[in-house]
Motif scaffolding. Structure first.
Motif, PDB file in Angstrom:
ATOM      1  N   UNK A 230       0.858  -1.191   0.000  1.00 20.92           N
ATOM      2  CA  UNK A 230       0.000   0.000   0.000  1.00 20.92           C
ATOM      3  C   UNK A 230       0.887   1.232   0.000  1.00 20.92           C
ATOM      4  N   UNK A 231       0.475   2.232  -0.750  1.00 17.79           N
ATOM      5  CA  UNK A 231       1.276   3.456  -0.823  1.00 17.79           C
ATOM      6  C   UNK A 231       0.738   4.509   0.136  1.00 17.79           C
ATOM      7  N   UNK A 232       1.611   5.410   0.521  1.00 16.83           N
ATOM      8  CA  UNK A 232       1.239   6.548   1.366  1.00 16.83           C
ATOM      9  C   UNK A 232       1.129   7.768   0.458  1.00 16.83           C
ATOM     10  N   UNK A 233      -0.080   8.326   0.396  1.00 21.48           N
ATOM     11  CA  UNK A 233      -0.370   9.338  -0.631  1.00 21.48           C
ATOM     12  C   UNK A 233      -0.999  10.566  -0.001  1.00 21.48           C
TER      13      UNK A 233
ATOM     14  N   UNK B 205      -9.887  15.676  -7.222  1.00 18.12           N
ATOM     15  CA  UNK B 205      -9.148  15.263  -6.022  1.00 18.12           C
ATOM     16  C   UNK B 205      -9.933  14.248  -5.212  1.00 18.12           C
ATOM     17  N   UNK B 206     -11.229  14.477  -5.096  1.00 16.12           N
ATOM     18  CA  UNK B 206     -12.097  13.543  -4.370  1.00 16.12           C
ATOM     19  C   UNK B 206     -12.106  12.181  -5.063  1.00 16.12           C
ATOM     20  N   UNK B 207     -12.263  12.183  -6.385  1.00 23.07           N
ATOM     21  CA  UNK B 207     -12.281  10.916  -7.131  1.00 23.07           C
ATOM     22  C   UNK B 207     -10.951  10.183  -6.981  1.00 23.07           C
TER      23      UNK B 207
ATOM     24  N   UNK C 291      -7.853   5.728  -4.801  1.00 25.17           N
ATOM     25  CA  UNK C 291      -6.631   5.236  -4.141  1.00 25.17           C
ATOM     26  C   UNK C 291      -6.969   4.517  -2.835  1.00 25.17           C
ATOM     27  N   UNK C 292      -7.943   5.057  -2.082  1.00 23.42           N
ATOM     28  CA  UNK C 292      -8.327   4.414  -0.821  1.00 23.42           C
ATOM     29  C   UNK C 292      -8.959   3.054  -1.083  1.00 23.42           C
ATOM     30  N   UNK C 293      -9.809   2.993  -2.096  1.00 22.70           N
ATOM     31  CA  UNK C 293     -10.470   1.723  -2.440  1.00 22.70           C
ATOM     32  C   UNK C 293      -9.447   0.642  -2.765  1.00 22.70           C
ATOM     33  N   UNK C 294      -8.329   1.076  -3.367  1.00 22.98           N
ATOM     34  CA  UNK C 294      -7.276   0.117  -3.735  1.00 22.98           C
ATOM     35  C   UNK C 294      -6.397  -0.261  -2.543  1.00 22.98           C
ATOM     36  N   UNK C 295      -6.736   0.258  -1.353  1.00 20.54           N
ATOM     37  CA  UNK C 295      -6.029  -0.154  -0.139  1.00 20.54           C
ATOM     38  C   UNK C 295      -4.878   0.735   0.279  1.00 20.54           C
ATOM     39  N   UNK C 296      -4.702   1.869  -0.395  1.00 21.65           N
ATOM     40  CA  UNK C 296      -3.619   2.780  -0.028  1.00 21.65           C
ATOM     41  C   UNK C 296      -4.012   3.638   1.172  1.00 21.65           C
ATOM     42  N   UNK C 297      -3.027   4.223   1.829  1.00 17.16           N
ATOM     43  CA  UNK C 297      -3.277   5.156   2.923  1.00 17.16           C
ATOM     44  C   UNK C 297      -3.184   6.579   2.374  1.00 17.16           C
ATOM     45  N   UNK C 298      -4.257   7.361   2.539  1.00 14.63           N
ATOM     46  CA  UNK C 298      -4.337   8.655   1.885  1.00 14.63           C
ATOM     47  C   UNK C 298      -4.620   9.761   2.903  1.00 14.63           C
TER      48      UNK C 298
ATOM     49  N   UNK D 130     -16.187   7.628   3.665  1.00 19.99           N
ATOM     50  CA  UNK D 130     -16.446   6.488   2.766  1.00 19.99           C
ATOM     51  C   UNK D 130     -15.409   5.370   2.992  1.00 19.99           C
ATOM     52  N   UNK D 131     -14.171   5.768   3.283  1.00 22.34           N
ATOM     53  CA  UNK D 131     -13.114   4.783   3.584  1.00 22.34           C
ATOM     54  C   UNK D 131     -12.359   5.234   4.837  1.00 22.34           C
ATOM     55  N   UNK D 132     -13.020   5.158   6.008  1.00 25.75           N
ATOM     56  CA  UNK D 132     -12.412   5.731   7.216  1.00 25.75           C
ATOM     57  C   UNK D 132     -11.084   5.076   7.611  1.00 25.75           C
ATOM     58  N   UNK D 133     -10.871   3.815   7.210  1.00 26.41           N
ATOM     59  CA  UNK D 133      -9.605   3.158   7.582  1.00 26.41           C
ATOM     60  C   UNK D 133      -8.446   3.583   6.673  1.00 26.41           C
ATOM     61  N   UNK D 134      -8.792   4.210   5.551  1.00 25.53           N
ATOM     62  CA  UNK D 134      -7.737   4.524   4.573  1.00 25.53           C
ATOM     63  C   UNK D 134      -7.541   6.009   4.316  1.00 25.53           C
ATOM     64  N   UNK D 135      -8.520   6.838   4.763  1.00 23.49           N
ATOM     65  CA  UNK D 135      -8.397   8.273   4.456  1.00 23.49           C
ATOM     66  C   UNK D 135      -8.392   9.078   5.759  1.00 23.49           C
ATOM     67  N   UNK D 136      -7.420   9.989   5.861  1.00 24.55           N
ATOM     68  CA  UNK D 136      -7.366  10.907   7.001  1.00 24.55           C
ATOM     69  C   UNK D 136      -7.463  12.334   6.481  1.00 24.55           C
TER      70      UNK D 136
END
Ligand SMILES: NC(=O)c1ccc[n+]([C@@H]2O[C@H](COP(=O)([O-])OP(=O)(O)OC[C@H]3O[C@@H](n4cnc5c(N)ncnc54)[C@H](OP(=O)(O)O)[C@@H]3O)[C@@H](O)[C@H]2O)c1
Length: 273
Positions: free
Chosen positions: A7-10, A20-22, A27-34, A50-56
């Protein structure tokens, strides 16, 4: 055996709406940390929900150069390092050529040019490539692929050639293109790749009030898909839709023809002017 993709840090600026939202959601859906930033906290929180574990979410105005150190520290706490920094925040004001306003130019340049400069100064020390020396135990190609970081800036196809009423917006995007192209050369030997994204017309809040024809208009998810595949391929320039890019690139070779076409269009839409 199939290799696992880490997973990438983005970090994405201006990710509360539009392109930017899209990008953030894909990226979050693909499992990256954003980490997503912008000024409007409500919009950003809606995206992150929408992806609370992947988006901050971090609230940051890209024009606020006084808070660069603080936002860098906050990204570091959340992600540790960055693989990809995407400077997408942008702002558009159209101009009246005969009555240019300095303040209008300043507002546009503050976001579209200085916003990218501020973003780069925030991101640079966090880029993984600068923090993790190449692992000499890895085969050369694999080690390079894993360690190179990416800076991506969003310009516009309007940077290719002078567009009516776009004196400030188009020239700010041309400046962004130059800035990123020069940076690409300067940081290449530090394992950092730099890409410029030049979209055509995309359906977002920015274009929602445009009252002129927008050829080859595309939706933000489709634009994000093009951008992500260009980033994945580490392309120098990510320009789309292809047909509009080719037309404008060709017209840039024939400035006299471009002038005459635009004068004819303006004369038809404003016969008395
Ligand atoms: N839509 C198009 O046809 C098109 C074509 C070519 C290029 N582009 C470029 O694509 C990028 C994304 O635009 P978009 O079309 O997706 O429009 P958008 O929905 O209006 O997105 C622009 C984003 O930038 C953020 N932003 C604006 N000023 C900011 C500031 N001072 N600090 C931090 N964030 C700021 C906005 O969030 P806040 O207001 O919450 O801060 C917003 O989320 C822009 O760079 C734009 O110039 C768009």
């Amino acid at each position: 055996m199939k290799a696992t993709i880490a997973a990438k840090h983005i970090w994405i600026t201006g990710a509360g709406s539009g392109i930017g939202k899209s990008l953030a959601l894909a990226y979050a859906k693909a499992g990256n940390q954003v980490v997503i930033t912008g000024r409007g906290e409500t919009n950003l929180n809606q995206v992150a929900a929408i992806y609370p574990d992947n988006i901050t979410v971090l609230v940051w105005d890209v024009t606020d150069d006084q808070s660069c150190d603080a936002v860098r520290a906050a990204i570091k706490v959340r992600l540790g390092w960055l693989d990809i920094a995407i400077f997408n925040a942008g702002y558009c004001e159209y101009t009246d050529g005969a009555n240019l306003e300095t303040e209008s130019f300043r507002r546009v340049y503050e976001v579209n040019v200085f916003g990218i400069v501020n973003g780069i100064t925030v991101a640079m020390p966090l880029l993984k490539a600068l923090n993790e020396p190449l692992d000499s135990s890895q085969p050369l190609n694999d080690s390079i692929a894993r360690s190179r970081s990416q800076i991506v800036g969003v310009g516009s196809l309007s940077a290719l050639i002078g567009m009516p009423t776009a004196e400030s917006y188009g020239s700010s995007k041309a400046a962004a293109n130059y800035l990123l192209e020069a940076l690409r050369i300067d940081v290449a030997d530090q394992n950092i790749d730099v890409s410029v994204v030049n979209p055509g017309f995309v359906e977002t809040p920015m274009t929602a009030t445009n009252n002129f024809p927008m050829p080859f208009l595309m939706d933000a998810d489709a634009a994000a898909k093009r951008i992500m595949s260009g980033i994945e391929a580490r392309r120098h320039k990510i320009q789309f839709p292809r047909r509009l890019h080719w037309i404008l690139a060709l017209m840039a070779c024939f400035p006299g023809l471009w002038f005459r076409i635009n004068r004819a269009i303006l004369a038809r839409s404003n016969p008395k002017g």
